[in-house]
Design a protein around this motif. Structure first.
Motif, mmCIF file in Angstrom:
data_model
loop_
_atom_site.group_PDB
_atom_site.id
_atom_site.type_symbol
_atom_site.label_atom_id
_atom_site.label_comp_id
_atom_site.label_asym_id
_atom_site.label_seq_id
_atom_site.Cartn_x
_atom_site.Cartn_y
_atom_site.Cartn_z
ATOM 1 N N UNK A 194 -15.469 12.308 -5.165
ATOM 2 C CA UNK A 194 -15.943 13.002 -6.352
ATOM 3 C C UNK A 194 -17.432 12.876 -6.595
ATOM 4 N N UNK A 195 -18.120 12.051 -5.803
ATOM 5 C CA UNK A 195 -19.574 11.904 -5.954
ATOM 6 C C UNK A 195 -20.241 12.947 -5.066
ATOM 7 N N UNK A 196 -20.848 13.949 -5.701
ATOM 8 C CA UNK A 196 -21.517 15.009 -4.959
ATOM 9 C C UNK A 196 -22.962 14.679 -4.671
ATOM 10 N N UNK A 226 -3.248 2.885 1.344
ATOM 11 C CA UNK A 226 -3.858 1.926 0.418
ATOM 12 C C UNK A 226 -2.995 1.803 -0.829
ATOM 13 N N UNK A 227 -3.411 0.907 -1.707
ATOM 14 C CA UNK A 227 -2.707 0.723 -2.973
ATOM 15 C C UNK A 227 -3.274 1.626 -4.060
ATOM 16 N N UNK A 228 -4.429 2.232 -3.787
ATOM 17 C CA UNK A 228 -5.154 3.020 -4.779
ATOM 18 C C UNK A 228 -5.471 4.386 -4.185
ATOM 19 N N UNK A 229 -5.323 5.421 -4.984
ATOM 20 C CA UNK A 229 -5.517 6.792 -4.526
ATOM 21 C C UNK A 229 -6.905 6.997 -3.923
ATOM 22 N N UNK A 230 -7.956 6.590 -4.627
ATOM 23 C CA UNK A 230 -9.313 6.855 -4.144
ATOM 24 C C UNK A 230 -9.612 6.118 -2.849
ATOM 25 N N UNK A 231 -9.039 4.944 -2.676
ATOM 26 C CA UNK A 231 -9.261 4.185 -1.446
ATOM 27 C C UNK A 231 -8.505 4.831 -0.281
ATOM 28 N N UNK A 232 -7.293 5.317 -0.530
ATOM 29 C CA UNK A 232 -6.543 6.016 0.517
ATOM 30 C C UNK A 232 -7.308 7.235 1.002
ATOM 31 N N UNK A 233 -7.956 7.945 0.072
ATOM 32 C CA UNK A 233 -8.741 9.123 0.430
ATOM 33 C C UNK A 233 -9.891 8.747 1.367
ATOM 34 N N UNK A 234 -10.608 7.662 1.053
ATOM 35 C CA UNK A 234 -11.705 7.230 1.907
ATOM 36 C C UNK A 234 -11.194 6.713 3.241
ATOM 37 N N UNK A 287 0.844 -1.204 0.000
ATOM 38 C CA UNK A 287 0.000 0.000 0.000
ATOM 39 C C UNK A 287 0.879 1.255 0.000
ATOM 40 N N UNK A 288 1.406 1.632 -1.146
ATOM 41 C CA UNK A 288 2.363 2.751 -1.179
ATOM 42 C C UNK A 288 1.744 4.143 -1.207
ATOM 43 N N UNK A 289 0.407 4.235 -1.238
ATOM 44 C CA UNK A 289 -0.244 5.543 -1.346
ATOM 45 C C UNK A 289 -0.781 5.970 0.018
ATOM 46 N N UNK A 290 -0.382 7.161 0.434
ATOM 47 C CA UNK A 290 -0.888 7.746 1.675
ATOM 48 C C UNK A 290 -1.733 8.971 1.343
ATOM 49 N N UNK A 291 -2.868 9.090 2.009
ATOM 50 C CA UNK A 291 -3.617 10.341 1.979
ATOM 51 C C UNK A 291 -3.592 10.902 3.387
ATOM 52 N N UNK A 292 -2.937 12.062 3.546
ATOM 53 C CA UNK A 292 -2.787 12.686 4.861
ATOM 54 C C UNK A 292 -3.702 13.904 4.915
ATOM 55 N N UNK A 293 -4.557 13.946 5.928
ATOM 56 C CA UNK A 293 -5.553 15.016 6.049
ATOM 57 C C UNK A 293 -5.489 15.574 7.470
ATOM 58 N N UNK A 294 -5.230 16.877 7.579
ATOM 59 C CA UNK A 294 -5.211 17.500 8.895
ATOM 60 C C UNK A 294 -6.609 17.442 9.522
ATOM 61 N N UNK A 332 -3.026 16.054 1.382
ATOM 62 C CA UNK A 332 -2.162 15.714 0.251
ATOM 63 C C UNK A 332 -2.065 14.202 0.110
ATOM 64 N N UNK A 333 -1.803 13.774 -1.126
ATOM 65 C CA UNK A 333 -1.440 12.388 -1.403
ATOM 66 C C UNK A 333 0.075 12.289 -1.432
ATOM 67 N N UNK A 334 0.600 11.179 -0.929
ATOM 68 C CA UNK A 334 2.023 10.886 -1.003
ATOM 69 C C UNK A 334 2.209 9.489 -1.578
ATOM 70 N N UNK A 335 3.122 9.357 -2.522
ATOM 71 C CA UNK A 335 3.538 8.037 -3.009
ATOM 72 C C UNK A 335 4.873 7.744 -2.332
ATOM 73 N N UNK A 336 4.891 6.768 -1.418
ATOM 74 C CA UNK A 336 6.076 6.536 -0.577
ATOM 75 C C UNK A 336 6.838 5.275 -0.966
ATOM 76 N N UNK A 337 6.564 4.738 -2.152
ATOM 77 C CA UNK A 337 7.229 3.478 -2.501
ATOM 78 C C UNK A 337 8.751 3.648 -2.588
ATOM 79 N N UNK A 338 9.221 4.873 -2.901
ATOM 80 C CA UNK A 338 10.659 5.096 -2.977
ATOM 81 C C UNK A 338 11.311 5.380 -1.634
ATOM 82 N N UNK A 339 10.496 5.469 -0.564
ATOM 83 C CA UNK A 339 11.038 5.801 0.757
ATOM 84 C C UNK A 339 11.106 4.606 1.691
ATOM 85 N N UNK A 340 10.667 3.445 1.234
ATOM 86 C CA UNK A 340 10.556 2.286 2.124
ATOM 87 C C UNK A 340 11.904 1.863 2.694
#
Length: 394
Positions: free
Chosen positions: A187-189, A147-155, A8-15, A109-117
């Protein structure tokens, strides 16, 4: 036991409640009280603390309604300069982890951290490090979806709130997504949610299991395909670096709703000066300058217009932006037209160091630009209200 975040290389960080958290971080007397951050009695809620949310207060809600729902709440005006400074520091924290940071707003923000492992550990360990660092350095909390997918990390980050981390491994995506209401999908309003509900598609699982062609006939080919991918967690969106040093925000702006509609030119000009100072202060924090100044006016009948002017060279100087906004206002020749809202925006932003100012014969060696920076230094030391134009003094 294997860390479930390894794939799961995708992080969604939300304050967490960013505006409210920043406004109260140095106010321990407010930490357990309901706090609403917003502008004026006729503005909208920009942020609400979790204590206020228990009473039903939400972002974008009219302030009048929020006050009725939580009459004992403490209402604070946003300090945009401070918010910009905290946001810049948080984004810099992200970029110390990975250059692949896609900021969606001041506070997420979204972060792709696969290069930081190899350097920092698993995505879950990186998420925990980020939370600890942001809390230690900025005094606020955040929630992280992994998560492995951007939209799932957001949720996932939404489900982790407040002050938590949630990992959704690939094999658990459908069990995580399918029980959710379709309105949870990124994105579903409200309109799309209502349309899907009318079609009998209430949960994400309903959308996932309806035949794709049937869904496309009902909502359109493009939207149908997009919803189908979101429902199965197979969207192919990737994290793209945004708002880094080489790709700053394209524009920054601010607007204000008056407590009462006004046709008083002096009142309007004072607000234009206040907004110009707010916007250019954020620009200087971000290290950017812009050429196009846009004035936004909303009249008493809610009619809204904008007018723009492009300057010969980029600027982050408060007086230059303000003078341009005033010229745009005066050029309209308004005759007693009552205004509900005014706004100022600077567009076409570029890194400040790329702007070469043309010297003018006889121009003072030090001018408004140096004055702005002196004010910035005073504000950082003594607070945002330490120095301000005389016309803005109460």
């Amino acid at each position: 036991m294997t860390d479930p975040s390894l794939r799961c290389p995708i992080l969604h960080v939300d304050m967490d409640a960013f505006y409210a958290s920043v406004a109260t971080r140095d106010r321990p007397d407010l930490h357990d009280r309901p706090v609403i951050v917003g502008g004026g009695s006729r503005g909208v809620v920009l942020s609400a603390s979790y204590a206020a949310r228990l009473h039903g207060v939400r972002s974008a809600m009219p302030m009048t309604r929020a006050r009725r729902m939580c009459p004992h709440a403490v209402v604070l005006a946003p300090d945009f300069e401070l918010l910009g400074q905290v946001s810049a520091a948080v984004m810099e924290c992200f970029r110390r982890v990975t250059p692949l940071v896609e900021a969606l707003s001041l506070d997420e923000a979204f972060l792709d951290v696969r290069g930081a492992a190899r350097r920092l550990g698993t995505p879950l360990e990186i998420a925990e490090q980020l939370r600890a660092t942001i809390h230690d350095e900025q005094g606020i909390t955040c929630s992280v979806g992994v998560a492995a997918v951007v939209s799932v990390a957001k949720l996932a980050s939404r489900r982790a709130k407040p002050d938590g981390v949630l990992v959704v491994p690939p094999e658990e995506i459908t069990s995580f997504l399918h029980p959710l209401d379709v309105g949870e999908l990124w994105g579903v309003g409200e309109k799309t949610r209502a349309m899907l509900h009318r079609l009998g598609l209430v949960t994400v699982g309903d959308v996932a299991h309806i035949p794709l062609r049937t869904l496309q006939r009902a909502v359109g080919a493009g939207l149908g395909s997009h919803l189908h991918e979101l429902a199965w967690g197979t969207d192919r969106r990737v994290v793209t670096a945004r708002r880094g040093p080489d790709e700053p925000d394209r524009s920054m702006g601010a607007d204000e709703t008056f407590d009462r509609d006004t046709d008083d030119r002096e009142v309007v000009l004072r607000e234009l000066l206040r907004l110009s100072a707010r916007v250019t202060g954020r620009m200087r924090v971000a290290g950017v300058a812009g050429r196009t100044v846009t004035l936004k006016l909303r009249f008493a009948d809610f009619t809204t217009i904008t007018r723009s002017r492009t300057l010969p060279e980029g600027t982050d100087v408060t007086q230059e932006v303000y003078r341009t906004a005033v010229r745009l206002y005066d050029a309209l020749g308004l005759q007693r037209a009552r205004l509900r809202l005014v706004g100022v925006r600077v567009e076409g932003l570029v890194p400040r160091e790329t702007v070469q100012r043309q010297l003018v014969l006889g121009e003072r060696e030090h001018g408004w630009s140096e004055a702005d920076r002196a004010v910035d230094r005073a504000a950082r030391r003594f607070g945002s209200a330490a120095v301000r134009p005389a016309s803005l003094l109460s």
